[in-house]
Design a protein around this motif. Sequence first.
Motif, mmCIF file in Angstrom:
data_model
loop_
_atom_site.group_PDB
_atom_site.id
_atom_site.type_symbol
_atom_site.label_atom_id
_atom_site.label_comp_id
_atom_site.label_asym_id
_atom_site.label_seq_id
_atom_site.Cartn_x
_atom_site.Cartn_y
_atom_site.Cartn_z
ATOM 1 N N LEU A 1 0.843 -1.187 0.000
ATOM 2 C CA LEU A 1 0.000 0.000 0.000
ATOM 3 C C LEU A 1 0.883 1.244 0.000
ATOM 4 O O LEU A 1 2.012 1.212 0.490
ATOM 5 N N TRP A 2 0.343 2.325 -0.536
ATOM 6 C CA TRP A 2 1.061 3.595 -0.521
ATOM 7 C C TRP A 2 1.266 4.049 0.924
ATOM 8 O O TRP A 2 0.431 3.799 1.786
ATOM 9 N N LYS A 3 2.363 4.753 1.154
ATOM 10 C CA LYS A 3 2.659 5.251 2.513
ATOM 11 C C LYS A 3 1.562 6.161 3.039
ATOM 12 O O LYS A 3 1.217 6.100 4.218
ATOM 13 N N TRP A 4 1.005 7.001 2.174
ATOM 14 C CA TRP A 4 -0.034 7.929 2.638
ATOM 15 C C TRP A 4 -1.268 7.169 3.111
ATOM 16 O O TRP A 4 -1.939 7.597 4.043
ATOM 17 N N ARG A 5 -1.549 6.021 2.481
ATOM 18 C CA ARG A 5 -2.697 5.215 2.934
ATOM 19 C C ARG A 5 -2.415 4.588 4.294
ATOM 20 O O ARG A 5 -3.295 4.539 5.156
ATOM 21 N N ILE A 6 -1.202 4.111 4.477
ATOM 22 C CA ILE A 6 -0.845 3.512 5.766
ATOM 23 C C ILE A 6 -0.916 4.564 6.865
ATOM 24 O O ILE A 6 -1.417 4.293 7.958
ATOM 25 N N LYS A 7 -0.443 5.778 6.571
ATOM 26 C CA LYS A 7 -0.535 6.863 7.553
ATOM 27 C C LYS A 7 -1.983 7.116 7.955
ATOM 28 O O LYS A 7 -2.267 7.371 9.124
ATOM 29 N N ARG A 8 -2.890 7.040 6.996
ATOM 30 C CA ARG A 8 -4.320 7.201 7.304
ATOM 31 C C ARG A 8 -4.788 6.056 8.212
ATOM 32 O O ARG A 8 -5.591 6.270 9.104
ATOM 33 N N HIS A 9 -4.286 4.862 7.964
ATOM 34 C CA HIS A 9 -4.678 3.698 8.763
ATOM 35 C C HIS A 9 -4.152 3.777 10.196
ATOM 36 O O HIS A 9 -4.598 3.017 11.059
ATOM 37 N N PHE A 10 -3.202 4.672 10.451
ATOM 38 C CA PHE A 10 -2.716 4.894 11.820
ATOM 39 C C PHE A 10 -3.794 5.551 12.689
ATOM 40 O O PHE A 10 -3.732 5.501 13.903
ATOM 41 N N LYS A 11 -4.764 6.192 12.045
ATOM 42 C CA LYS A 11 -5.843 6.865 12.780
ATOM 43 C C LYS A 11 -6.859 5.815 13.229
ATOM 44 O O LYS A 11 -7.339 5.026 12.411
ATOM 45 N N PRO A 12 -7.210 5.795 14.517
ATOM 46 C CA PRO A 12 -8.158 4.791 15.016
ATOM 47 C C PRO A 12 -9.493 4.799 14.289
ATOM 48 O O PRO A 12 -10.077 3.740 14.034
ATOM 49 N N SER A 13 -9.985 5.978 13.926
ATOM 50 C CA SER A 13 -11.287 6.053 13.245
ATOM 51 C C SER A 13 -11.224 5.419 11.854
ATOM 52 O O SER A 13 -12.180 4.768 11.419
ATOM 53 N N VAL A 14 -10.123 5.593 11.164
ATOM 54 C CA VAL A 14 -9.955 4.991 9.837
ATOM 55 C C VAL A 14 -9.710 3.489 9.980
ATOM 56 O O VAL A 14 -10.282 2.684 9.241
ATOM 57 N N PHE A 15 -8.890 3.107 10.944
ATOM 58 C CA PHE A 15 -8.590 1.693 11.194
ATOM 59 C C PHE A 15 -9.875 0.903 11.466
ATOM 60 O O PHE A 15 -10.043 -0.216 10.979
ATOM 61 N N ALA A 16 -10.780 1.476 12.215
ATOM 62 C CA ALA A 16 -12.035 0.801 12.588
ATOM 63 C C ALA A 16 -12.894 0.482 11.363
ATOM 64 O O ALA A 16 -13.703 -0.444 11.408
ATOM 65 N N LYS A 17 -12.694 1.203 10.272
ATOM 66 C CA LYS A 17 -13.503 1.007 9.069
ATOM 67 C C LYS A 17 -12.810 0.134 8.012
ATOM 68 O O LYS A 17 -13.390 -0.111 6.952
ATOM 69 N N LEU A 18 -11.601 -0.336 8.300
ATOM 70 C CA LEU A 18 -10.873 -1.130 7.307
ATOM 71 C C LEU A 18 -11.576 -2.465 7.070
ATOM 72 O O LEU A 18 -12.068 -3.100 8.001
#
Length: 134
Positions: free
Chosen positions: A92-109
């Motif tokens: 995955l692109w680094k910017w996407r992984i950085k977004r996944h560091f956010k709990p709110s985004v992680f919860a929706k993966l």
Amino acid sequence: MEKENVPQDKSNLTKNNVKELLYATDENGEYTTTLSTGWEPKTIALSNSIDEINERIADAKQQVLDGEASPIIYFMELNKMDLNILSSYVGLWKWRIKRHFKPSVFAKLNDKTLKKYADTFTISVEELKNSITK
């Protein structure tokens, strides 16, 4: 360094009876190999590095427990990865992984994305989601 001057200090290597192979000069000035049980400056540097890694892991765990970061950041530190390495392993692109560091985004993966992370960290998706909060 001459063969007879190769350091034999106590080090982290001596715990497991491991010796390090080094190059040194013999009595004729020729290069040869010899074994060393350790060298104090190297032992200190290694110990400092391990302490720093452990601090980073503890900080990441606390961020997850405080709800400031997702478990991805903890497992990334635990596996001694940085963003570049994790990006290449997960695909995955680094910017996407950085977004996944956010709990709110992680919860929706979705499960497919979570599985990529879990496989990279050699854990289950369930462990990725819940192991830190226990």
